[in-house]
Structure formats: structure tokens, C-alpha cells
Design a protein around this motif. Sequence first.
Motif, PDB file in Angstrom:
ATOM      1  N   GLY A 436     -60.266  47.665  50.332  1.00 31.66           N
ATOM      2  CA  GLY A 436     -59.884  49.086  50.303  1.00 31.66           C
ATOM      3  C   GLY A 436     -60.767  49.933  51.197  1.00 31.66           C
ATOM      4  O   GLY A 436     -61.685  49.425  51.842  1.00 31.66           O
ATOM      5  N   ARG A 437     -60.447  51.204  51.210  1.00 31.07           N
ATOM      6  CA  ARG A 437     -61.140  52.097  52.126  1.00 31.07           C
ATOM      7  C   ARG A 437     -62.145  52.960  51.377  1.00 31.07           C
ATOM      8  O   ARG A 437     -61.994  53.222  50.194  1.00 31.07           O
ATOM      9  CB  ARG A 437     -60.132  53.006  52.850  1.00 31.07           C
ATOM     10  CG  ARG A 437     -59.044  52.227  53.561  1.00 31.07           C
ATOM     11  CD  ARG A 437     -58.849  52.667  54.983  1.00 31.07           C
ATOM     12  NE  ARG A 437     -60.070  52.799  55.772  1.00 31.07           N
ATOM     13  CZ  ARG A 437     -60.638  51.801  56.477  1.00 31.07           C
ATOM     14  NH1 ARG A 437     -60.131  50.591  56.447  1.00 31.07           N
ATOM     15  NH2 ARG A 437     -61.710  52.027  57.187  1.00 31.07           N
ATOM     16  N   SER A 438     -63.190  53.344  52.067  1.00 32.75           N
ATOM     17  CA  SER A 438     -64.109  54.327  51.503  1.00 32.75           C
ATOM     18  C   SER A 438     -64.690  55.102  52.682  1.00 32.75           C
ATOM     19  O   SER A 438     -64.677  54.612  53.823  1.00 32.75           O
ATOM     20  CB  SER A 438     -65.239  53.645  50.724  1.00 32.75           C
ATOM     21  OG  SER A 438     -66.177  53.096  51.612  1.00 32.75           O
ATOM     22  N   SER A 439     -65.202  56.298  52.403  1.00 37.02           N
ATOM     23  CA  SER A 439     -65.662  57.123  53.519  1.00 37.02           C
ATOM     24  C   SER A 439     -66.891  56.493  54.193  1.00 37.02           C
ATOM     25  O   SER A 439     -67.045  56.562  55.405  1.00 37.02           O
ATOM     26  CB  SER A 439     -65.938  58.555  53.070  1.00 37.02           C
ATOM     27  OG  SER A 439     -66.728  58.531  51.913  1.00 37.02           O
ATOM     28  N   ALA A 440     -67.769  55.833  53.393  1.00 33.70           N
ATOM     29  CA  ALA A 440     -68.951  55.195  53.989  1.00 33.70           C
ATOM     30  C   ALA A 440     -68.513  54.066  54.938  1.00 33.70           C
ATOM     31  O   ALA A 440     -69.042  53.921  56.043  1.00 33.70           O
ATOM     32  CB  ALA A 440     -69.851  54.645  52.893  1.00 33.70           C
ATOM     33  N   LYS A 441     -67.542  53.294  54.484  1.00 38.41           N
ATOM     34  CA  LYS A 441     -67.050  52.169  55.290  1.00 38.41           C
ATOM     35  C   LYS A 441     -66.463  52.674  56.616  1.00 38.41           C
ATOM     36  O   LYS A 441     -66.761  52.141  57.694  1.00 38.41           O
ATOM     37  CB  LYS A 441     -65.957  51.473  54.472  1.00 38.41           C
ATOM     38  CG  LYS A 441     -65.564  50.112  54.946  1.00 38.41           C
ATOM     39  CD  LYS A 441     -64.678  49.490  53.889  1.00 38.41           C
ATOM     40  CE  LYS A 441     -64.033  48.234  54.360  1.00 38.41           C
ATOM     41  NZ  LYS A 441     -63.173  47.640  53.330  1.00 38.41           N
ATOM     42  N   GLU A 442     -65.669  53.721  56.522  1.00 36.04           N
ATOM     43  CA  GLU A 442     -65.062  54.274  57.745  1.00 36.04           C
ATOM     44  C   GLU A 442     -66.130  54.802  58.695  1.00 36.04           C
ATOM     45  O   GLU A 442     -66.021  54.643  59.908  1.00 36.04           O
ATOM     46  CB  GLU A 442     -64.068  55.384  57.391  1.00 36.04           C
ATOM     47  CG  GLU A 442     -62.727  54.803  56.967  1.00 36.04           C
ATOM     48  CD  GLU A 442     -61.798  55.825  56.329  1.00 36.04           C
ATOM     49  OE1 GLU A 442     -61.908  57.012  56.676  1.00 36.04           O
ATOM     50  OE2 GLU A 442     -60.986  55.407  55.487  1.00 36.04           O
TER      51      GLU A 442
END
Length: 479
Positions: A436-442
Motif C-alpha cells: 500500500g501507499r503512505s506519504s513517507a514511502k512516496e
Amino acid sequence: MKKNLLIVDDDIQSVNVLRQQLATSQWLAIGGHATKVEEAWKMLQSIRPDMVLLGGIKETERGVLCQQFRLAHPHLSFIAACTSQELIWEPFFRNLGIWVVAKPIQPGQLEALAMISPNVGATAAAAPLTVQPDGMVSLLSAPSHFPSSVSESPVQPEYHAPPVIQPSSFPTSQKAKHLITVYGPKGGVGKTFISRELAIFFSMQKIEGRSLRVLAVDFNLDLGTFATTLNLPRSPNIYSWVQEIDNQLQAMAKGQGKDPLLVRNEEWQEYASSITLSPHDISKYIVSHTETGLDVLTSPRDIRHSFEIRDYHLYLILETLKHSHYDVILVDTAPDTTDATIQALFFAEQVVMVGNPVVDSIENIQRLLKLLREAEYPETRIQVCMNRLQRKEMFTLDEIRAYFQLHPSKKIFSIPDDAQVKKSINSGIPVMLHPGRSSAKEAIETLGKALLPVDSDKALPKAQSKGKERPALFRWLWG
Ligand SMILES: Nc1ncnc2c1ncn2[C@@H]1O[C@H](COP(=O)(O)OP(=O)(O)OP(=O)(O)O)[C@@H](O)[C@H]1O
Ligand SMILES: [Mg+2]
């Protein structure tokens, strides 16, 4: 095509004999003969030899001379001509990647080596190399079209010449690697977290149908925790490598009749600058993250071991990593200005300067930028990254940019403060591997793509040429 040979030897008589013997050779032509070091430097520029025969010159030591020549002309092949007494140096020369022939020289031996050594005179002529008066060079990388296969595995000639002694490790090509150093002049700002995430991000990228080969290096020598953040063992580690290097240096010192206990640091530096380590040996010192294929060179397990690591060990290690098969090398550092950190900054093609949006972290980055500017460190190489940004901060990124006196076009990267991070450090599972996505990952992905734009169908973009700063590094570190 005939190979162009430069002879560096103050024994004029025996060179004249050799000149006559090689007059009709179809493999080799003597392009120049230097009897002094200064003259040899000039001839390297003017005659652009393919090979250099190092006889003897009283004013210098051949191993050191060869290393200096090789820094300026990495593509050259070197041959040391040794008397029967000097043949005790053979393993030493072989270690440096120098061919060794016995005196009196048989022209057939040189011809055999000419057949297998790469033809480089023409390519060298195109390289913008300038040698400074002190013997330092302004460009250290070899022309990219130099055939690396030749240097990595020299081919035995199908020619029955008199016995030729071959080097065990011929110098590998100097193809530039992407060495990225993650630094931040304050503790706990997120260097290790960002190093880990970037290393994992890069090892998940593909080029030309294969995964990128990535190595993460923990240069936080005393208190590094990179391995822990990936649940990896701390053995083998960088200290295992340092011990190997010490064995080699001590053997050299003993070979010269010196007691290793009495050798001074500057002398060790000199010994270290005259050896080349094989990049193939790196595998002995790394641990692997099986889930992603990331390799890690971890910091020592025992803090006391870190006290034994010297600037010259680190120099040799970084130099060897630069010639390894890794596409990307990511170096995590300590929040200090020790040799390890400074070398990691100067060896890097790119630096991620990590801070938090807090006044003490910002102040220290500003001080560091000032120091680097004074050392003429190219600022284009630095990417500033503000970690743990919350929705409302006292300072905007624009204000921080102005404080750092960065060019208005320079982007400051940011990574949000994210509760997932703490969990991911504790569990040893990187944010990049979370589904899934997260702001830190992006945010990490954005930083990673800016550092190294990877196109899965294409080859990796070339690392920037390192330009002039290596001599400056030597002066700065070692006077
Ligand atoms: N983006 C983030 N969001 C939330 N917490 C974070 C974030 N980045 C880092 N942290 C927290 O900050 C702590 C310190 O991070 P890290 O160990 O990466 O800092 P460091 O700069 O490497 O420290 P040192 O200077 O000691 O090496 C981590 O344990 C993590 O919990
Ligand atoms: Mg850290």
C-alpha cells in the motif's frame, strides 16, 4: 596495430640493447625513454603510450611511481623489469597489478604482453587529463569505452614466448559508480532510516531486465545500527576487511625489513596508497538482505574495533567499492566530521544532507555547507532533505532554502513525520516493503528518483565525473 611502449629506466645501455632488439618488432614500438620521473610524466602526456616498462630509477620506488601513473592514466599496462635479487618483490608487484619480467629482458616477453594488453593510446588522447605539478590529476576516470573485460580477465596469448609472469589481479576498469552518501550534522535526524529506505528502493529498481546491484555501507563506525534496522547479523563487517588490509600492509612493511610496531601512521598511509585491493573480495565482508538482494557492509560489532580503523583503511575500502560490480553504493554516516564522514562526502557523487525542521539541525547544516563551500565542494552534488516534517512547521522550506543560501532553483526534499517509521525500525521491515501507499514511502520514492532516474529498459545513467576534488581531498585530509 603496434603497441606504444614507454620505458622508464636510468640504465641507458640496456635500454639501447632493447631498442635494437625491438626495432623490427611487429607488436611493439618504443615510443619514448625516460631516465627521470619528471621526464616520464611529460612523456606520458606527449607520447600516449599503451604500456610502461618500469626498469629502475634511483630517485624513486617503482610501486609508488606506478600507482601515481595509474591515478593519472588508469588504462595503462605496467611491467616491472626485475633483477634476480629484485624478484623478491614479485608478489608485491603482482598485487599492484603490475606484470613482472626478469632481467635481462627478453624482447619476446614484452611482445607477448603487448599482444594481450589493451590498446589505449588513442583513447587516452581524447581524455581531458591534466597532470598538476605535484603529480596530481584533474580527472581520474578512464574513458568509458575502455574494454573492462580485458582488464578484469586478461587473456593468455596463444604464443609460446619465454615464460611471462602474470599479475594475479589486473586492475579493473574505473567505470564510475553511483556512490550516494547520506549525511546530517546532527544525531537522530533520520540518516539511517533514509539510507535504509533508499537502499531498499534502489534494490527494487530494474535496469535492462535485471535488478540494480546495491550495497549499503554503515560508516557510523562506532555506533552504527544499519544492520539492526534490517534484522541483519553484524558479522562479517568492515572490521573483518580492515584486518585483511592490515595483514597485507604489515607483510609489505616486513618485506622492507621494518618492524610493523614502529611504522608511523604516515608510512602506513604511504603503503596503503601503493596497493590496490581486488573488488572481487568484497563478498567476503558483506551480509545480504535476502528479501531484496541488498548487500550490506556493516559497522563493527565491537565498538573497540572501530578505534582501529584509520583513514587509509577507509580510503582503500571506498576506492575498492568504486571499482566493484555494484551499481549503487549507499553510505550511511555518523553525525560528525571524522575522517570516515569526510571521506564518504568526498567520494560521493551525490550527498543527501538530512536535517529536521528544528533550529539546531538547521544551524548545523548551515555550518557544514559553509565548510564544504570553503573546501570548494561542488554544491550541485548536495540534495537537502528535511525529515519529519509536520503539517504545520515554524519554518517553511523556502525560508530554510534562503537561510542555507541555496540557489532558488534548488529543490529541498521533504519526508513527513510518520508513525509507521518507528514501527518499521522496530520490526526491521522497511517502509518501502510495506504494502500500500503512505506519504513517507512516496517521499522516499521522489527522493530516490531524483538521485538516480532509473529506466527499466535502459542502462543506468552514467555517474557524474568527479572532476577536480580528489587532490583537494588529499590535501585536506593528509596534508
Ligand atoms: N520520517 C519519520 N517519521 C517518524 N519518525 C522518524 C522519521 N524518521 C526518523 N524517525 C525516528 O527517528 C529515529 C532516529 O532515526 P535514525 O536512527 O534514522 O536517525 P540518525 O540520523 O541515523 O541517527 P544517528 O545520528 O544516531 O545515526 C528513528 O528511530 C525513528 O523512530
Ligand atoms: Mg544513524
